[in-house]
Design a protein around this motif. Sequence first.
Motif, PDB file in Angstrom:
ATOM      1  N   THR A  45      52.877  37.028  35.955  1.00 26.29           N
ATOM      2  CA  THR A  45      52.636  36.606  37.327  1.00 26.29           C
ATOM      3  C   THR A  45      51.136  36.396  37.522  1.00 26.29           C
ATOM      4  N   SER A  46      50.763  35.855  38.667  1.00 30.56           N
ATOM      5  CA  SER A  46      49.338  35.680  38.961  1.00 30.56           C
ATOM      6  C   SER A  46      48.637  37.034  39.002  1.00 30.56           C
ATOM      7  N   ALA A  47      49.338  38.059  39.517  1.00 28.90           N
ATOM      8  CA  ALA A  47      48.765  39.405  39.522  1.00 28.90           C
ATOM      9  C   ALA A  47      48.590  39.924  38.101  1.00 28.90           C
ATOM     10  N   GLY A  48      49.543  39.635  37.223  1.00 32.13           N
ATOM     11  CA  GLY A  48      49.426  40.043  35.834  1.00 32.13           C
ATOM     12  C   GLY A  48      48.269  39.362  35.135  1.00 32.13           C
ATOM     13  N   ARG A  49      48.090  38.073  35.393  1.00 26.85           N
ATOM     14  CA  ARG A  49      46.967  37.355  34.778  1.00 26.85           C
ATOM     15  C   ARG A  49      45.639  37.905  35.268  1.00 26.85           C
ATOM     16  N   LEU A  50      45.563  38.228  36.560  1.00 26.94           N
ATOM     17  CA  LEU A  50      44.320  38.785  37.097  1.00 26.94           C
ATOM     18  C   LEU A  50      44.027  40.145  36.492  1.00 26.94           C
ATOM     19  N   LEU A  51      45.073  40.948  36.290  1.00 22.52           N
ATOM     20  CA  LEU A  51      44.878  42.248  35.646  1.00 22.52           C
ATOM     21  C   LEU A  51      44.359  42.072  34.220  1.00 22.52           C
ATOM     22  N   LEU A  52      44.866  41.089  33.497  1.00 23.31           N
ATOM     23  CA  LEU A  52      44.371  40.818  32.144  1.00 23.31           C
ATOM     24  C   LEU A  52      42.914  40.376  32.171  1.00 23.31           C
ATOM     25  N   TRP A  53      42.545  39.590  33.162  1.00 21.41           N
ATOM     26  CA  TRP A  53      41.140  39.176  33.306  1.00 21.41           C
ATOM     27  C   TRP A  53      40.241  40.386  33.548  1.00 21.41           C
ATOM     28  N   LEU A  54      40.694  41.320  34.386  1.00 22.18           N
ATOM     29  CA  LEU A  54      39.907  42.521  34.646  1.00 22.18           C
ATOM     30  C   LEU A  54      39.738  43.339  33.366  1.00 22.18           C
ATOM     31  N   CYS A  55      40.787  43.401  32.556  1.00 28.35           N
ATOM     32  CA  CYS A  55      40.681  44.087  31.265  1.00 28.35           C
ATOM     33  C   CYS A  55      39.661  43.400  30.365  1.00 28.35           C
ATOM     34  N   GLY A  56      39.697  42.075  30.349  1.00 26.03           N
ATOM     35  CA  GLY A  56      38.733  41.328  29.545  1.00 26.03           C
ATOM     36  C   GLY A  56      37.299  41.550  30.011  1.00 26.03           C
ATOM     37  N   LEU A  57      37.087  41.626  31.323  1.00 28.18           N
ATOM     38  CA  LEU A  57      35.747  41.876  31.849  1.00 28.18           C
ATOM     39  C   LEU A  57      35.264  43.277  31.498  1.00 28.18           C
ATOM     40  N   TRP A  58      36.189  44.232  31.491  1.00 28.19           N
ATOM     41  CA  TRP A  58      35.832  45.589  31.074  1.00 28.19           C
ATOM     42  C   TRP A  58      35.331  45.582  29.631  1.00 28.19           C
ATOM     43  N   PHE A  59      36.049  44.895  28.772  1.00 25.90           N
ATOM     44  CA  PHE A  59      35.639  44.787  27.370  1.00 25.90           C
ATOM     45  C   PHE A  59      34.291  44.085  27.258  1.00 25.90           C
ATOM     46  N   ALA A  60      34.099  43.013  28.029  1.00 27.22           N
ATOM     47  CA  ALA A  60      32.836  42.267  27.981  1.00 27.22           C
ATOM     48  C   ALA A  60      31.668  43.122  28.471  1.00 27.22           C
ATOM     49  N   LEU A  94      25.205  48.077  38.556  1.00 31.36           N
ATOM     50  CA  LEU A  94      25.748  47.141  39.541  1.00 31.36           C
ATOM     51  C   LEU A  94      26.971  46.404  39.010  1.00 31.36           C
ATOM     52  N   LEU A  95      26.907  45.912  37.769  1.00 28.34           N
ATOM     53  CA  LEU A  95      28.041  45.162  37.225  1.00 28.34           C
ATOM     54  C   LEU A  95      29.295  46.022  37.163  1.00 28.34           C
ATOM     55  N   GLY A  96      29.137  47.250  36.730  1.00 29.55           N
ATOM     56  CA  GLY A  96      30.288  48.143  36.672  1.00 29.55           C
ATOM     57  C   GLY A  96      30.821  48.489  38.048  1.00 29.55           C
ATOM     58  N   THR A  97      29.924  48.619  39.019  1.00 31.83           N
ATOM     59  CA  THR A  97      30.348  48.900  40.393  1.00 31.83           C
ATOM     60  C   THR A  97      31.172  47.745  40.942  1.00 31.83           C
ATOM     61  N   LEU A  98      30.726  46.512  40.671  1.00 39.62           N
ATOM     62  CA  LEU A  98      31.482  45.342  41.130  1.00 39.62           C
ATOM     63  C   LEU A  98      32.843  45.269  40.443  1.00 39.62           C
ATOM     64  N   LEU A  99      32.886  45.596  39.154  1.00 39.76           N
ATOM     65  CA  LEU A  99      34.160  45.565  38.422  1.00 39.76           C
ATOM     66  C   LEU A  99      35.109  46.635  38.949  1.00 39.76           C
ATOM     67  N   LEU A 100      34.577  47.822  39.225  1.00 45.05           N
ATOM     68  CA  LEU A 100      35.409  48.886  39.792  1.00 45.05           C
ATOM     69  C   LEU A 100      35.925  48.476  41.166  1.00 45.05           C
ATOM     70  N   GLY A 101      35.054  47.850  41.982  1.00 43.57           N
ATOM     71  CA  GLY A 101      35.488  47.379  43.289  1.00 43.57           C
ATOM     72  C   GLY A 101      36.582  46.332  43.182  1.00 43.57           C
ATOM     73  N   ALA A 102      36.477  45.450  42.177  1.00 43.09           N
ATOM     74  CA  ALA A 102      37.499  44.426  41.987  1.00 43.09           C
ATOM     75  C   ALA A 102      38.839  45.054  41.611  1.00 43.09           C
ATOM     76  N   LEU A 103      38.817  46.087  40.770  1.00 46.66           N
ATOM     77  CA  LEU A 103      40.056  46.763  40.386  1.00 46.66           C
ATOM     78  C   LEU A 103      40.698  47.447  41.585  1.00 46.66           C
ATOM     79  N   VAL A 104      39.884  48.134  42.382  1.00 45.81           N
ATOM     80  CA  VAL A 104      40.423  48.820  43.561  1.00 45.81           C
ATOM     81  C   VAL A 104      40.990  47.806  44.549  1.00 45.81           C
ATOM     82  N   LEU A 105      40.299  46.673  44.715  1.00 51.05           N
ATOM     83  CA  LEU A 105      40.782  45.627  45.615  1.00 51.05           C
ATOM     84  C   LEU A 105      42.105  45.061  45.100  1.00 51.05           C
ATOM     85  N   TRP A 106      42.194  44.827  43.794  1.00 50.65           N
ATOM     86  CA  TRP A 106      43.451  44.344  43.204  1.00 50.65           C
ATOM     87  C   TRP A 106      44.568  45.345  43.461  1.00 50.65           C
ATOM     88  N   TRP A 107      44.275  46.622  43.215  1.00 46.19           N
ATOM     89  CA  TRP A 107      45.299  47.661  43.392  1.00 46.19           C
ATOM     90  C   TRP A 107      45.755  47.723  44.852  1.00 46.19           C
TER      91      TRP A 107
END
Length: 460
Positions: free
Chosen positions: A54-69, A362-375
């Motif tokens: 789903t679109s939510a699944g794809r976004l979750l995969l993107w967040l995982c990829g950003l974590w790795f990056a 800052l980058l990690g804070t934005l990524l954490l915020g994106a995960l919480v917003l997704w959740w």
Amino acid sequence: MSAKLRQSAVPLFLFACLLLGGSPQGIWRNLLLQIVGLGLIAWALMAAERSHPTSAGRLLLWLCGLWFALVLLQLVPLPPAWWSALPGRAPVLEGFELRGEPLPWLPVSLTPAATWSILPLMAVPLGLIAAVVVLGAYRSRWVIGALVIGTCLSVLLGAIQLSQGGLYLYDNYNTEAATGLFANSNHQATLLLATLPFLGALIGLQQQSRSNGRRSRQSAALGRIVIALGAVAVIVLGIILNGSMAGLALLVPVALATLAVSLPRAGKAPRVLVSLAVLLMLGALVALASFTDAGSNTTSLATRSDIYRVTWQAIGDTFPVGTGLGSFREYYRLDENPALVDSFFVNHAHSDPLEWVLETGLLGTLLLGALVLWWATRAVRLWRAAQPDLIALAATIASGAILAHSLVDYPLRDAAIQAVFAVSLAFMAEPRSHAGEQRRRSRGRAPRHLTLDDDGSVSG
């Protein structure tokens, strides 16, 4: 590969994570889990047969990829003129000056070896998310069964530990507590809390089966409800025996939310219960914040509030670049009062978000915020659905309990809790109704009639 063998991948791996991933102390156990997690990731990348997320699944995969990056970005070497200008690098500069050595190229991370060690740790959660979202290598009922069996085994082991004073799997300071399969009793409480809502989902599904099925199916469903209620009693008893302050504080809101999931056809009652559970959870977090030393063990500092104060100071000294993942222990010592240090030391901030912000900036804070917003967005959408997916709803509660506990502790440092959290996020992204649609599309024909699968999903 047979369908049943494929669908057993996630349940078996989750069960293995519960048995082997209760502490970072188990180096070889965690290495085995990481190898299997890498295998799941490789399988997802090379598999010819994949699901359509789903679109939510794809976004979750993107967040995982950003974590790795983000981890890789912290390891990129920078010229001396660049890294020396970053905030918080004065101690490093002083070290090279005292030794009379020229400044080398160095990465953003102050502890590159520790940051490199984060990469294999990512294999467990990323492998499970890939196996659910990309491969669909699971059945919901089997996954919940693996979770419940592993949790009940942990409760049983904890009871033996209390009664006999032994059988601890790891070296720990909780020798008078029921730690179960974990080294930390608080993390055992996290697992118990996260398991409750999935049992509520099973009860709700069996109630639906009783109302829609024949008499024989109704009898079988009633038997499953009784078994699930027995497991609920075991887990609640386990939380009480465990004695974790956070576990006890979060038990009531999690129990109310679990009750909401188990009553799918009770009109507006489930949403009222969830709203009350959210309010109680916020109150519990405020109470835990007021007693930040509650449930903590002796450290070089008196209370967690002191740890938070020192960590905030370190964040102010290094923001917006951070210190590098895995660097908390070493950097914390720079601001720690040496007069208070004894045989114990602070190895974590006792708040995963706080430690994450220190290490990633800052980058990690934005990524954490994106995960919480997704959740939060997914949770609201799932609970507002006209025909809610009970297992997805349970996943919102389980992941929410883990996030809440992470505010005052570090349960996500254990592979076992990482696995439960990853599966919960994946279930939120890929509800069973979507999985049923994928199965119908893979058959290449329209269903002639509808049946209810064992895991509660509708298929033709």
